[in-house]
Scaffold this motif. Structure first.
Motif, PDB file in Angstrom:
ATOM      1  N   HIS A  34       0.840  -1.195   0.000  1.00  0.00           N
ATOM      2  CA  HIS A  34       0.000   0.000   0.000  1.00  0.00           C
ATOM      3  C   HIS A  34       0.882   1.255   0.000  1.00  0.00           C
ATOM      4  O   HIS A  34       0.611   2.224  -0.735  1.00  0.00           O
ATOM      5  N   ASN A  35       1.918   1.250   0.783  1.00  0.00           N
ATOM      6  CA  ASN A  35       2.883   2.348   0.819  1.00  0.00           C
ATOM      7  C   ASN A  35       3.478   2.579  -0.575  1.00  0.00           C
ATOM      8  O   ASN A  35       3.558   3.724  -1.050  1.00  0.00           O
ATOM      9  N   TYR A  36       3.879   1.510  -1.223  1.00  0.00           N
ATOM     10  CA  TYR A  36       4.469   1.635  -2.562  1.00  0.00           C
ATOM     11  C   TYR A  36       3.436   2.138  -3.564  1.00  0.00           C
ATOM     12  O   TYR A  36       3.770   2.919  -4.453  1.00  0.00           O
ATOM     13  N   HIS A  37       2.201   1.703  -3.436  1.00  0.00           N
ATOM     14  CA  HIS A  37       1.127   2.188  -4.305  1.00  0.00           C
ATOM     15  C   HIS A  37       1.029   3.713  -4.216  1.00  0.00           C
ATOM     16  O   HIS A  37       0.904   4.397  -5.227  1.00  0.00           O
ATOM     17  N   TRP A  38       1.087   4.224  -3.006  1.00  0.00           N
ATOM     18  CA  TRP A  38       0.991   5.673  -2.813  1.00  0.00           C
ATOM     19  C   TRP A  38       2.217   6.411  -3.326  1.00  0.00           C
ATOM     20  O   TRP A  38       2.106   7.542  -3.805  1.00  0.00           O
ATOM     21  N   ASN A  39       3.381   5.814  -3.197  1.00  0.00           N
ATOM     22  CA  ASN A  39       4.628   6.559  -3.380  1.00  0.00           C
ATOM     23  C   ASN A  39       5.453   6.204  -4.607  1.00  0.00           C
ATOM     24  O   ASN A  39       6.526   6.768  -4.792  1.00  0.00           O
ATOM     25  N   VAL A  40       4.985   5.285  -5.448  1.00  0.00           N
ATOM     26  CA  VAL A  40       5.747   4.930  -6.637  1.00  0.00           C
ATOM     27  C   VAL A  40       5.788   6.122  -7.600  1.00  0.00           C
ATOM     28  O   VAL A  40       4.821   6.877  -7.716  1.00  0.00           O
ATOM     29  N   THR A  41       6.912   6.294  -8.248  1.00  0.00           N
ATOM     30  CA  THR A  41       7.087   7.341  -9.259  1.00  0.00           C
ATOM     31  C   THR A  41       7.908   6.767 -10.401  1.00  0.00           C
ATOM     32  O   THR A  41       8.438   5.658 -10.311  1.00  0.00           O
ATOM     33  N   GLY A  42       8.029   7.553 -11.467  1.00  0.00           N
ATOM     34  CA  GLY A  42       8.893   7.145 -12.569  1.00  0.00           C
ATOM     35  C   GLY A  42       8.111   6.692 -13.781  1.00  0.00           C
ATOM     36  O   GLY A  42       6.879   6.771 -13.830  1.00  0.00           O
ATOM     37  N   GLU A  43       8.862   6.201 -14.764  1.00  0.00           N
ATOM     38  CA  GLU A  43       8.250   5.864 -16.050  1.00  0.00           C
ATOM     39  C   GLU A  43       7.244   4.719 -15.966  1.00  0.00           C
ATOM     40  O   GLU A  43       6.380   4.605 -16.811  1.00  0.00           O
ATOM     41  N   HIS A  44       7.343   3.880 -14.955  1.00  0.00           N
ATOM     42  CA  HIS A  44       6.400   2.763 -14.800  1.00  0.00           C
ATOM     43  C   HIS A  44       5.314   3.081 -13.785  1.00  0.00           C
ATOM     44  O   HIS A  44       4.624   2.180 -13.301  1.00  0.00           O
ATOM     45  N   PHE A  45       5.163   4.364 -13.464  1.00  0.00           N
ATOM     46  CA  PHE A  45       4.221   4.773 -12.419  1.00  0.00           C
ATOM     47  C   PHE A  45       2.840   4.153 -12.602  1.00  0.00           C
ATOM     48  O   PHE A  45       2.332   3.492 -11.704  1.00  0.00           O
ATOM     49  N   HIS A  46       2.222   4.375 -13.728  1.00  0.00           N
ATOM     50  CA  HIS A  46       0.824   3.983 -13.898  1.00  0.00           C
ATOM     51  C   HIS A  46       0.625   2.476 -13.736  1.00  0.00           C
ATOM     52  O   HIS A  46      -0.244   2.031 -12.978  1.00  0.00           O
ATOM     53  N   SER A  47       1.427   1.690 -14.429  1.00  0.00           N
ATOM     54  CA  SER A  47       1.240   0.232 -14.353  1.00  0.00           C
ATOM     55  C   SER A  47       1.554  -0.302 -12.958  1.00  0.00           C
ATOM     56  O   SER A  47       0.830  -1.168 -12.445  1.00  0.00           O
ATOM     57  N   LEU A  48       2.596   0.221 -12.309  1.00  0.00           N
ATOM     58  CA  LEU A  48       2.920  -0.257 -10.964  1.00  0.00           C
ATOM     59  C   LEU A  48       1.912   0.231  -9.936  1.00  0.00           C
ATOM     60  O   LEU A  48       1.531  -0.522  -9.028  1.00  0.00           O
ATOM     61  N   HIS A  49       1.453   1.454 -10.079  1.00  0.00           N
ATOM     62  CA  HIS A  49       0.432   1.989  -9.184  1.00  0.00           C
ATOM     63  C   HIS A  49      -0.800   1.081  -9.203  1.00  0.00           C
ATOM     64  O   HIS A  49      -1.320   0.701  -8.149  1.00  0.00           O
ATOM     65  N   GLU A  50      -1.232   0.687 -10.379  1.00  0.00           N
ATOM     66  CA  GLU A  50      -2.392  -0.195 -10.502  1.00  0.00           C
ATOM     67  C   GLU A  50      -2.091  -1.610 -10.011  1.00  0.00           C
ATOM     68  O   GLU A  50      -2.918  -2.236  -9.345  1.00  0.00           O
ATOM     69  N   GLN A  51      -0.914  -2.125 -10.354  1.00  0.00           N
ATOM     70  CA  GLN A  51      -0.553  -3.480  -9.921  1.00  0.00           C
ATOM     71  C   GLN A  51      -0.464  -3.555  -8.404  1.00  0.00           C
ATOM     72  O   GLN A  51      -0.971  -4.497  -7.790  1.00  0.00           O
ATOM     73  N   PHE A  52       0.148  -2.554  -7.779  1.00  0.00           N
ATOM     74  CA  PHE A  52       0.241  -2.541  -6.320  1.00  0.00           C
ATOM     75  C   PHE A  52      -1.154  -2.464  -5.686  1.00  0.00           C
ATOM     76  O   PHE A  52      -1.413  -3.110  -4.673  1.00  0.00           O
ATOM     77  N   GLU A  53      -2.057  -1.699  -6.297  1.00  0.00           N
ATOM     78  CA  GLU A  53      -3.417  -1.604  -5.763  1.00  0.00           C
ATOM     79  C   GLU A  53      -4.127  -2.957  -5.826  1.00  0.00           C
ATOM     80  O   GLU A  53      -4.796  -3.362  -4.862  1.00  0.00           O
ATOM     81  N   GLU A  54      -3.987  -3.656  -6.932  1.00  0.00           N
ATOM     82  CA  GLU A  54      -4.579  -4.995  -7.041  1.00  0.00           C
ATOM     83  C   GLU A  54      -4.032  -5.912  -5.956  1.00  0.00           C
ATOM     84  O   GLU A  54      -4.781  -6.681  -5.343  1.00  0.00           O
ATOM     85  N   GLN A  55      -2.724  -5.809  -5.727  1.00  0.00           N
ATOM     86  CA  GLN A  55      -2.092  -6.687  -4.749  1.00  0.00           C
ATOM     87  C   GLN A  55      -2.530  -6.370  -3.330  1.00  0.00           C
ATOM     88  O   GLN A  55      -2.868  -7.275  -2.565  1.00  0.00           O
ATOM     89  N   TYR A  56      -2.560  -5.093  -2.949  1.00  0.00           N
ATOM     90  CA  TYR A  56      -2.940  -4.803  -1.570  1.00  0.00           C
ATOM     91  C   TYR A  56      -4.429  -5.047  -1.338  1.00  0.00           C
ATOM     92  O   TYR A  56      -4.831  -5.411  -0.230  1.00  0.00           O
ATOM     93  N   THR A  57      -5.246  -4.887  -2.368  1.00  0.00           N
ATOM     94  CA  THR A  57      -6.676  -5.180  -2.237  1.00  0.00           C
ATOM     95  C   THR A  57      -6.890  -6.678  -2.004  1.00  0.00           C
ATOM     96  O   THR A  57      -7.676  -7.083  -1.136  1.00  0.00           O
ATOM     97  N   GLU A  58      -6.180  -7.495  -2.755  1.00  0.00           N
ATOM     98  CA  GLU A  58      -6.269  -8.947  -2.580  1.00  0.00           C
ATOM     99  C   GLU A  58      -5.762  -9.342  -1.199  1.00  0.00           C
ATOM    100  O   GLU A  58      -6.363 -10.180  -0.515  1.00  0.00           O
ATOM    101  N   LEU A  59      -4.677  -8.720  -0.756  1.00  0.00           N
ATOM    102  CA  LEU A  59      -4.126  -9.023   0.558  1.00  0.00           C
ATOM    103  C   LEU A  59      -5.097  -8.649   1.679  1.00  0.00           C
ATOM    104  O   LEU A  59      -5.203  -9.379   2.671  1.00  0.00           O
ATOM    105  N   ALA A  60      -5.804  -7.538   1.531  1.00  0.00           N
ATOM    106  CA  ALA A  60      -6.757  -7.122   2.561  1.00  0.00           C
ATOM    107  C   ALA A  60      -7.830  -8.187   2.764  1.00  0.00           C
ATOM    108  O   ALA A  60      -8.193  -8.502   3.907  1.00  0.00           O
ATOM    109  N   GLU A  61      -8.322  -8.752   1.689  1.00  0.00           N
ATOM    110  CA  GLU A  61      -9.324  -9.817   1.800  1.00  0.00           C
ATOM    111  C   GLU A  61      -8.720 -11.071   2.421  1.00  0.00           C
ATOM    112  O   GLU A  61      -9.346 -11.727   3.254  1.00  0.00           O
TER     113      GLU A  61
END
Length: 156
Positions: A34-61
């Motif tokens: 979740h921290n990385y989702h909030w704070n990722v930057t750089g050329e891969h921002f969009h794809s990693l931001h979304e991938q991290f969100e999918e991962q932390y959402t799955e982990l929450a469940e």
């Protein structure tokens, strides 16, 4: 009321302890992701931001399911950050200037850590004939192995 589900108290305790370690590792991984989702930057921002969100959402469940399984075995699920910190195998990330690919590397390693922790809990479930806990762990093994693979693929 005493728990009477066909698994001895000692076996239930051993399984609950193993699941508590999986829970703590999963929670720490959730926080880091979740921290990385909030704070990722750089050329891969969009794809990693979304991938991290999918991962932390799955982990929450998953965290909720693991804790509920511990409760169904008749034991208290750890639920404080202090408790999680005491039993987790995953290090808290306090770095503030992490590059995107280092974030990917770190959570790939942490997903593999959760895999190892879950594997350690499997024998007690198998020996006790606890198919429900075994099924839960099998699902976690599948999710974390796939997630680790996907993250490692970013690094090649």
């Amino acid at each position: 009321m005493e728990v009477n589900i066909g698994i001895s108290k000692e076996q239930r305790k051993e399984i609950a302890d193993g699941l508590s370690k999986v829970l703590a590792d999963s929670y720490m991984l959730y926080l880091k992701t979740h921290n990385y989702h909030w704070n990722v930057t750089g050329e891969h921002f969009h794809s990693l931001h979304e991938q991290f969100e999918e991962q932390y959402t799955e982990l929450a469940e998953a965290i909720d399911e693991i804790a509920e399984r511990i409760r169904s075995l008749g034991y208290r699920a750890p639920g404080s950050f202090r408790e999680f910190k005491e039993i987790t195998s995953i290090e808290e990330d306090t770095d503030h200037d992490i590059k995107a690919m280092e974030m990917v590397r770190r959570i790939a390693v942490d997903n593999e850590t959760v895999l190892r922790t879950a594997r350690q809990a499997v024998p007690a479930c198998d020996e006790a004939g606890d198919e429900a806990s075994l099924d839960l762990l099998t699902q976690r093994l599948d999710v974390h192995s796939k997630t680790a693979w996907m993250l490692r693929s970013h690094l090649e």
